[in-house]
Design an enzyme around this catalytic site. Structure first.
Site, PDB file in Angstrom:
ATOM      1  N   GLU A 251      -2.454  68.896  46.833  1.00 17.19           N
ATOM      2  CA  GLU A 251      -2.433  69.907  45.910  1.00 17.19           C
ATOM      3  C   GLU A 251      -1.348  69.549  45.060  1.00 17.19           C
ATOM      4  OE1 GLU A 251      -2.078  73.694  48.098  1.00 17.19           O
ATOM      5  OE2 GLU A 251      -3.538  73.100  49.585  1.00 17.19           O
TER       6      GLU A 251
ATOM      7  N   HIS B 205       3.428  70.131  46.446  1.00 23.74           N
ATOM      8  CA  HIS B 205       3.920  71.098  45.422  1.00 23.74           C
ATOM      9  C   HIS B 205       5.457  70.902  45.027  1.00 23.74           C
ATOM     10  CE1 HIS B 205       0.227  73.372  45.309  1.00 23.74           C
ATOM     11  NE2 HIS B 205       0.330  73.528  46.737  1.00 23.74           N
TER      12      HIS B 205
ATOM     13  N   GLU C  88      -1.437  74.767  56.835  1.00 21.68           N
ATOM     14  CA  GLU C  88      -0.108  75.368  56.739  1.00 21.68           C
ATOM     15  C   GLU C  88       0.138  76.056  57.986  1.00 21.68           C
ATOM     16  OE1 GLU C  88       0.226  77.935  53.239  1.00 21.68           O
ATOM     17  OE2 GLU C  88      -0.377  76.127  51.998  1.00 21.68           O
TER      18      GLU C  88
ATOM     19  N   ASN D 230      -3.691  69.981  56.842  1.00 28.15           N
ATOM     20  CA  ASN D 230      -2.946  70.090  55.500  1.00 28.15           C
ATOM     21  C   ASN D 230      -1.750  70.860  55.414  1.00 28.15           C
ATOM     22  OD1 ASN D 230      -3.365  69.420  52.485  1.00 28.15           O
ATOM     23  ND2 ASN D 230      -3.810  71.724  52.254  1.00 28.15           N
TER      24      ASN D 230
ATOM     25  N   ASP E  66       1.380  69.302  42.201  1.00 24.04           N
ATOM     26  CA  ASP E  66       1.593  69.784  41.043  1.00 24.04           C
ATOM     27  C   ASP E  66       3.284  69.670  40.975  1.00 24.04           C
ATOM     28  OD1 ASP E  66       2.139  71.894  42.555  1.00 24.04           O
ATOM     29  OD2 ASP E  66       1.059  73.304  41.370  1.00 24.04           O
TER      30      ASP E  66
END
Ligand code: 9MR
Length: 486
Positions: free
Chosen positions: A280, A252, A171, A215, A282
């Site tokens: 990650e 996400h 990030e 990432n 979701d």
């Protein structure tokens, strides 16, 4: 830098996510075992890990050591998944709470369990502005540089040989601003933007066999400024030999927010010569809308050979960091949701992935293709090389094809002087038409195609190049393209 229990932006980026009710329980848990390494040819696998393994991929989950006393949680992990990412246990605040004093107890718990089951382990994460112990914020520039290297050496050293891929830097890019803007952090403030490269170089030395990933979140849309920034960084790293092997798309998402060009995005990163991992995942929502979104994400990965695996950010909605969005594949009682079945079916439908993905890939050629059907292999011969020397030149290359469609990458190269703005033109030989275009702006329609630069990639240094890409209807073609610059 204080310790922050949530990413500074973690809440804001989910504003607008629809908060829907938990999907209904959809049947009891299956009984198939997780790591059924070989499923008879043509047979559908009964678990996520086994289904992913059929096409050479992994299907992982983020695991929290604190929930490992929940036997259903561990049983579901063991049965369904063949990979793991420790959710918080490998972060800087967990592993080096005070300078030079390392603590691996919780992370070791996850790693040894995963090893006993033969799972792949993703390391998360070495350098991140969040979950950083407060002592890091007080260091001078030279102290911070040695602390960062020491942290990388110790954490990677402890797990040397056990980690499939590390999120080396997490990030680092800002959510707003011009393409390539990094988020302001203790790292940028004291070490400058070169901290990312420094971290990757240190990581390669610390464990040469681990894949090294960058990432981030909000890099799911192929054309978003943040995506362009990460894309340009990876391209630059590959060109200069800075070690990088993979990009992690956190993803996400919410049911309505899977970008329409999500697959093209994966393909454009893969074409830089790195693996792509969905790290990650979701997706907030419920029922068929959530299932459809999960299906699309899964299919986007399995359609690109260098998309090597998917990790969901948790197993059950009950323990999710965004539990109110019910974003995972199992409900609060560990029942499989509709989304679970959609993912399982999509994994089972994937064709075997035969693409090699070496740890260090020196080339930047586009990856070969696997389309989800029995299409002939794509024509990868580029269009004839146009004369160089003028302001710019353009070459079209087919990077994927399937019955009735194909995908191409166009390389636009500056001649002996820099260009500031470019326009590429070609004529289709037999009625092809562009269905989706990225990194460029199309004008007109019909058999004569005109594509100009996007706002962010018009400037090309002398002898350098940029690329744009598209998917098109019709049979794959590589016509001669011309390039002009104002
Ligand atoms: O899921 C993690 C949650 O338990 C932590 O409280 C939070 C702290 O920042 O981090 C969450 O995981 C984040 C991941 O490490 C990086 N990408 C965003 C994830 C969700 O916030």
């Amino acid at each position: 830098m204080g310790e922050n229990p949530l990413p500074a932006d973690g809440g804001r980026r989910l504003v607008g996510t629809r908060r829907l009710l938990v999907a209904g329980a959809l049947g009891v848990l299956g009984t198939a075992t997780a790591l059924a390494a070989s499923v008879p040819a043509g047979a559908a696998a009964g678990t996520l890990g086994a289904a992913a393994a059929q096409s050479g991929r992994y299907y992982g989950a983020a695991i929290a050591a604190g929930h490992m006393n929940d036997s259903t949680y561990v049983a579901t992990w063991d049965r369904e998944f063949n990979a793991v990412t420790p959710e918080n246990e490998m972060k800087w605040d967990a592993t080096e709470p005070s300078r030079g004093s390392f603590r691996f107890t919780s992370a070791d718990q996850i790693v040894s369990h995963a090893q006993s089951k033969g799972m792949k382990i993703r390391g998360h994460t070495l350098v991140w502005h969040n979950q950083l112990p407060s002592w890091v914020g007080g260091l001078s520039a030279s102290d911070l540089r040695s602390a960062m290297t020491n942290h990388i050496n110790n954490v990677m050293g402890h797990y040397k040989g056990k980690i499939y891929a590390w999120d080396v830097v997490n990030e680092a890019f800002a959510d707003g601003g011009a393409v390539g803007t990094l988020r302001s952090s203790v790292f940028t403030q004291k070490l400058g933007n070169g901290f990312i490269e420094e971290a990757f170089r240190a990581a390669r030395a610390a464990d040469p066999n681990a894949k090294l990933c960058y990432n981030d979140y909000n890099i799911d849309d192929a054309n978003a400024n943040k995506t362009r920034g990460v894309y340009n960084m990876i391209k630059d790293f590959k060109a200069r030999g800075v070690p990088i092997d993979c990009v992690g798309l956190q993803s996400h998402l919410s049911s309505g927010s899977v970008p329409s060009n999500y697959q093209q995005n994966i393909a454009q990163f893969a074409a830089l010569g790195v693996d792509v991992q969905i790290t990650e995942l979701d997706i907030g929502g419920s029922g068929s809308a959530q299932a459809d979104a999960y299906r699309r994400v899964t299919q986007a990965c399995t359609a690109v050979p260098r998309c090597t695996g998917i990790t969901v950010w948790g197993i059950t909605d009950k323990y999710s960091w965004r539990s109110g969005d019910t974003p995972l594949l199992f409900d609060g009682n560990f029942n499989k949701k509709q989304a679970y079945t959609a993912v399982l079916d999509a994994l089972n439908a994937a064709t075997p992935n035969t693409s090699p993905s070496p740890t260090t890939s020196p080339n930047t050629s586009p990856s070969p293709t696997t389309s989800p059907n029995t299409s002939p292999s794509p024509n990868t011969s580029p269009s004839p090389t146009p004369p160089v020397g003028g302001a710019c030149s353009a070459t079209i290359e087919t990077t994927n094809s399937w019955p009735g469609g194909f995908q191409s990458t166009v390389t636009v190269r500056a001649g002996s002087s820099a260009v500031n703005g470019w326009t590429v033109k070609w004529t289709w030989p037999s009625g092809q038409s562009i269905s989706s275009l990225w990194n460029g702006t199309q004008s007109g329609s019909g058999s004569s195609v005109t594509v100009s630069n996007a706002p962010y990639n018009g400037s090309i240094a002398a002898g350098s190049s940029t690329t744009f890409g598209f998917t098109a209807n019709g049979s794959a073609a590589t016509p001669t393209a011309t390039c002009t610059s104002p």
